[in-house]
Write a protein that holds these residues in place. Sequence first.
Motif, PDB file in Angstrom:
ATOM      1  N   ARG A   3     -17.907  30.819  12.907  1.00  0.00           N
ATOM      2  CA  ARG A   3     -18.273  32.453  13.285  1.00  0.00           C
ATOM      3  C   ARG A   3     -20.043  32.585  14.073  1.00  0.00           C
ATOM      4  O   ARG A   3     -20.618  33.169  12.575  1.00  0.00           O
ATOM      5  N   VAL A   4     -20.832  32.127  14.291  1.00  0.00           N
ATOM      6  CA  VAL A   4     -22.437  31.559  14.944  1.00  0.00           C
ATOM      7  C   VAL A   4     -22.301  33.210  15.577  1.00  0.00           C
ATOM      8  O   VAL A   4     -23.922  32.930  15.137  1.00  0.00           O
ATOM      9  N   LEU A   5     -21.732  33.975  15.921  1.00  0.00           N
ATOM     10  CA  LEU A   5     -22.388  35.273  16.869  1.00  0.00           C
ATOM     11  C   LEU A   5     -23.221  36.051  15.937  1.00  0.00           C
ATOM     12  O   LEU A   5     -24.472  36.135  15.950  1.00  0.00           O
ATOM     13  N   PRO A   6     -23.504  36.289  14.516  1.00  0.00           N
ATOM     14  CA  PRO A   6     -24.106  36.819  13.667  1.00  0.00           C
ATOM     15  C   PRO A   6     -25.283  36.465  13.764  1.00  0.00           C
ATOM     16  O   PRO A   6     -26.345  36.791  13.584  1.00  0.00           O
ATOM     17  N   LEU A   7     -25.559  34.750  13.407  1.00  0.00           N
ATOM     18  CA  LEU A   7     -26.531  34.604  13.295  1.00  0.00           C
ATOM     19  C   LEU A   7     -27.520  33.809  14.742  1.00  0.00           C
ATOM     20  O   LEU A   7     -28.646  33.895  15.780  1.00  0.00           O
ATOM     21  N   LEU A   8     -26.663  34.063  16.137  1.00  0.00           N
ATOM     22  CA  LEU A   8     -26.874  33.952  17.065  1.00  0.00           C
ATOM     23  C   LEU A   8     -27.735  35.331  18.253  1.00  0.00           C
ATOM     24  O   LEU A   8     -28.726  35.352  18.490  1.00  0.00           O
ATOM     25  N   ALA A   9     -27.477  36.563  17.157  1.00  0.00           N
ATOM     26  CA  ALA A   9     -27.857  37.517  18.012  1.00  0.00           C
ATOM     27  C   ALA A   9     -29.189  37.948  17.487  1.00  0.00           C
ATOM     28  O   ALA A   9     -29.833  37.960  18.583  1.00  0.00           O
ATOM     29  N   ALA A  10     -30.002  37.612  16.886  1.00  0.00           N
ATOM     30  CA  ALA A  10     -31.461  38.073  16.580  1.00  0.00           C
ATOM     31  C   ALA A  10     -32.011  36.987  17.555  1.00  0.00           C
ATOM     32  O   ALA A  10     -33.318  37.792  18.135  1.00  0.00           O
ATOM     33  N   HIS A  11     -31.525  36.421  17.903  1.00  0.00           N
ATOM     34  CA  HIS A  11     -32.064  34.983  18.301  1.00  0.00           C
ATOM     35  C   HIS A  11     -32.482  35.371  19.918  1.00  0.00           C
ATOM     36  O   HIS A  11     -33.138  36.608  20.514  1.00  0.00           O
ATOM     37  N   PHE A  12     -30.862  35.915  20.459  1.00  0.00           N
ATOM     38  CA  PHE A  12     -31.061  36.924  21.704  1.00  0.00           C
ATOM     39  C   PHE A  12     -31.863  37.401  22.368  1.00  0.00           C
ATOM     40  O   PHE A  12     -31.650  37.818  23.401  1.00  0.00           O
ATOM     41  N   CYS A  13     -30.895  38.422  21.266  1.00  0.00           N
ATOM     42  CA  CYS A  13     -31.148  40.140  21.399  1.00  0.00           C
ATOM     43  C   CYS A  13     -33.283  40.433  21.457  1.00  0.00           C
ATOM     44  O   CYS A  13     -33.877  40.913  22.059  1.00  0.00           O
ATOM     45  N   ASP A  14     -33.522  39.374  20.910  1.00  0.00           N
ATOM     46  CA  ASP A  14     -35.784  39.250  20.278  1.00  0.00           C
ATOM     47  C   ASP A  14     -35.734  38.850  22.373  1.00  0.00           C
ATOM     48  O   ASP A  14     -36.363  38.883  23.241  1.00  0.00           O
ATOM     49  N   ARG A  15     -34.804  37.402  22.875  1.00  0.00           N
ATOM     50  CA  ARG A  15     -35.598  36.693  24.123  1.00  0.00           C
ATOM     51  C   ARG A  15     -34.676  38.010  25.010  1.00  0.00           C
ATOM     52  O   ARG A  15     -35.720  37.760  25.549  1.00  0.00           O
ATOM     53  N   TYR A  16     -33.888  37.946  24.797  1.00  0.00           N
ATOM     54  CA  TYR A  16     -33.185  39.271  26.342  1.00  0.00           C
ATOM     55  C   TYR A  16     -33.788  40.042  25.631  1.00  0.00           C
ATOM     56  O   TYR A  16     -32.103  41.112  25.956  1.00  0.00           O
ATOM     57  N   ARG A  17     -34.588  41.264  25.338  1.00  0.00           N
ATOM     58  CA  ARG A  17     -35.184  42.265  25.245  1.00  0.00           C
ATOM     59  C   ARG A  17     -34.244  43.669  26.167  1.00  0.00           C
ATOM     60  O   ARG A  17     -33.809  45.108  26.426  1.00  0.00           O
ATOM     61  N   LYS A  18     -34.339  43.271  27.605  1.00  0.00           N
ATOM     62  CA  LYS A  18     -34.683  44.455  28.441  1.00  0.00           C
ATOM     63  C   LYS A  18     -33.416  43.418  29.313  1.00  0.00           C
ATOM     64  O   LYS A  18     -33.553  43.925  30.274  1.00  0.00           O
ATOM     65  N   GLU A  19     -32.677  42.615  28.569  1.00  0.00           N
ATOM     66  CA  GLU A  19     -31.189  42.121  29.571  1.00  0.00           C
ATOM     67  C   GLU A  19     -30.304  42.714  28.746  1.00  0.00           C
ATOM     68  O   GLU A  19     -30.339  43.012  27.424  1.00  0.00           O
ATOM     69  N   SER A  20     -29.306  43.139  29.805  1.00  0.00           N
ATOM     70  CA  SER A  20     -28.055  43.457  28.751  1.00  0.00           C
ATOM     71  C   SER A  20     -26.877  41.942  29.145  1.00  0.00           C
ATOM     72  O   SER A  20     -27.131  41.760  30.406  1.00  0.00           O
ATOM     73  N   PHE A  21     -25.940  42.031  28.117  1.00  0.00           N
ATOM     74  CA  PHE A  21     -26.295  40.369  27.679  1.00  0.00           C
ATOM     75  C   PHE A  21     -24.648  40.448  27.067  1.00  0.00           C
ATOM     76  O   PHE A  21     -24.690  41.093  25.943  1.00  0.00           O
TER      77      PHE A  21
END
Length: 586
Positions: free
Chosen positions: A471-489
């Motif tokens: 279940r990797v989503l909790p670990l991926l969240a911080a990385h991708f939310c910072d990377r695509y801060r102004k994107e909806s994904f």
Amino acid sequence: MDVYDKLTILTDSAKYDVSCSSSGAERGNGGGSGGSSLGNAVSSGICHSFATDGRCISLLKVLMTNSCIYDCKYCVNRRSNDTRRAMFTPEELAELTINFYRRNYIEGLFLSSGIMRNPDYTTEQLIRVLELLRRKYHFGGYIHVKAIPGADPALISRLGLLADRMSVNIELPSQDSLHQLAPDKSKEAILRPMTAIRQGIRENSTDLVKYRHAPRFVPGGQSTQMIVGATPDSDLRILTLTEALYRKYELKRVYYSAYTPVAEHSLLVESERKHNPQVAAVPQRNRYVPAQAEGGAAVAVFGRGAGGADREGAKPMAAWISDAAYAYDGSFDGLLSCVFESYARKEDLVDLRSDADPQYTLFVTRWVETCPEKANRVYAAIGQKISPAAQELVRRGFLTCDPQKDLLIYRFLRLGFKHGRAVMDMLTENTVHRLRKAVRHLNTESHALMGFVRFSVYGETLVSVIEPRNRVLPLLAAHFCDRYRKESFMIYDKTHGQALIHRAEEAGAGKAEIVDVDELIMPEAGEQEQAYRRLWKQFYETVAIRERINPRAQMSHMPKRYWGQLTEMQGVREYRPDSPESKRLR
């Protein structure tokens, strides 16, 4: 000539440059009016794919143009060579970089160029590309750019303020070799920009001490590359030069490029050197009513509750019962509630599983209700009586795919509450070893997926489908939310039926949530999306060096279980160890 043909030609011309590292610079997404709105940089670097020659693909590695006024004998782009010429416009290159980055194909851009007209003009074109990325697109990703020998120092300084790393290729190990094979270049012209970059980094370090918000100059440092095998220079000469470069110019790295005979000339030696690749709600069954009074063991380990409940009125127990089995709702708080009940009733568990687990057990199973207050007391006790590192280990252990993770975490905590901080170093103890191994597998998979996630663009939304074991989503969240801060994904975990959903800052709070999703049906990709998929696949197929094809290294770094989600691997023929091609490569 369209962008597809330009990409093919200019990727093929750049693929012999060894460096494709995106490491050395750490930068979050500022998100402000003066900061980046797309992208960040990770100091450890991230590999987004691996070519068929086994090399990491981290950056869009291309030339601005393969037209060149120089006539270096070893170079495929020399002016006397009869080859197809192409040139990106700054706008084309910036747009291509941004669209590849939004789809998570790359960490950033590696940009070099043949010499157009003169070094100053070429550097101005490189600056134009970087200015478009940084100022028009507010790009915060990684950029490695080649400094052009002979360019004006003021242009080098402007370039360094826009890039994360710069490099000047030393090319050949000796002045004699350089004079024979690259007569248009000189040692002084190559070393001059290296000196300027070193001095700029030193001055910038002083400025940052005085002014915290001073612009950063080449935060990832500088590197260089040396061609090995094109000339008869000895290993001793090469290593001696390398040591001097590290010491004098404070380089981050010297890359060695094994000479590949892409050009024929009487002065070039035939090289004998070889490439060395190195949680949803579930139906409830028979309910187990927790003890109303907290057992002495629970109070001793986890402290008293908010209501001050203690052991008074509870029936004393002389010893721990060793045949208990618990079931819970599958949540992390539920698991910690089971730990609390175990101590409250002095029941040593022989089985512990979530109600979502379809396996049957021979033990009489008691259902434990989730109690956030008790779970918080257990979690706090882990940090106080063991260590904060143990808290993180338990949290991550809960996300792993180990089929017995629940019981494993419980046994680890029993050991931890008995031995304290020392349990973290009990590496030969089977429980500790298994839990650490499971967490290491989780960490490895989550880091790999930071690069292997592939987004498709539907309107203004980025969508990706992954099939992880953990279940990797909790670990991926911080990385991708910072990377695509102004994107909806959205990243959909098909294995576990969950999705990480992030809404753009302009449309909401810019926060992410993980929700349960039974099924996701992807719409047909639009024409523009298909075009960028073709461009990426063409880049991937072109960047590999045919003389160094190494399918084993590729599959070692990029296991086949990830291929289904990788755009570049769609339609790729499976590598079989018993095939004639693989036998030839052994």
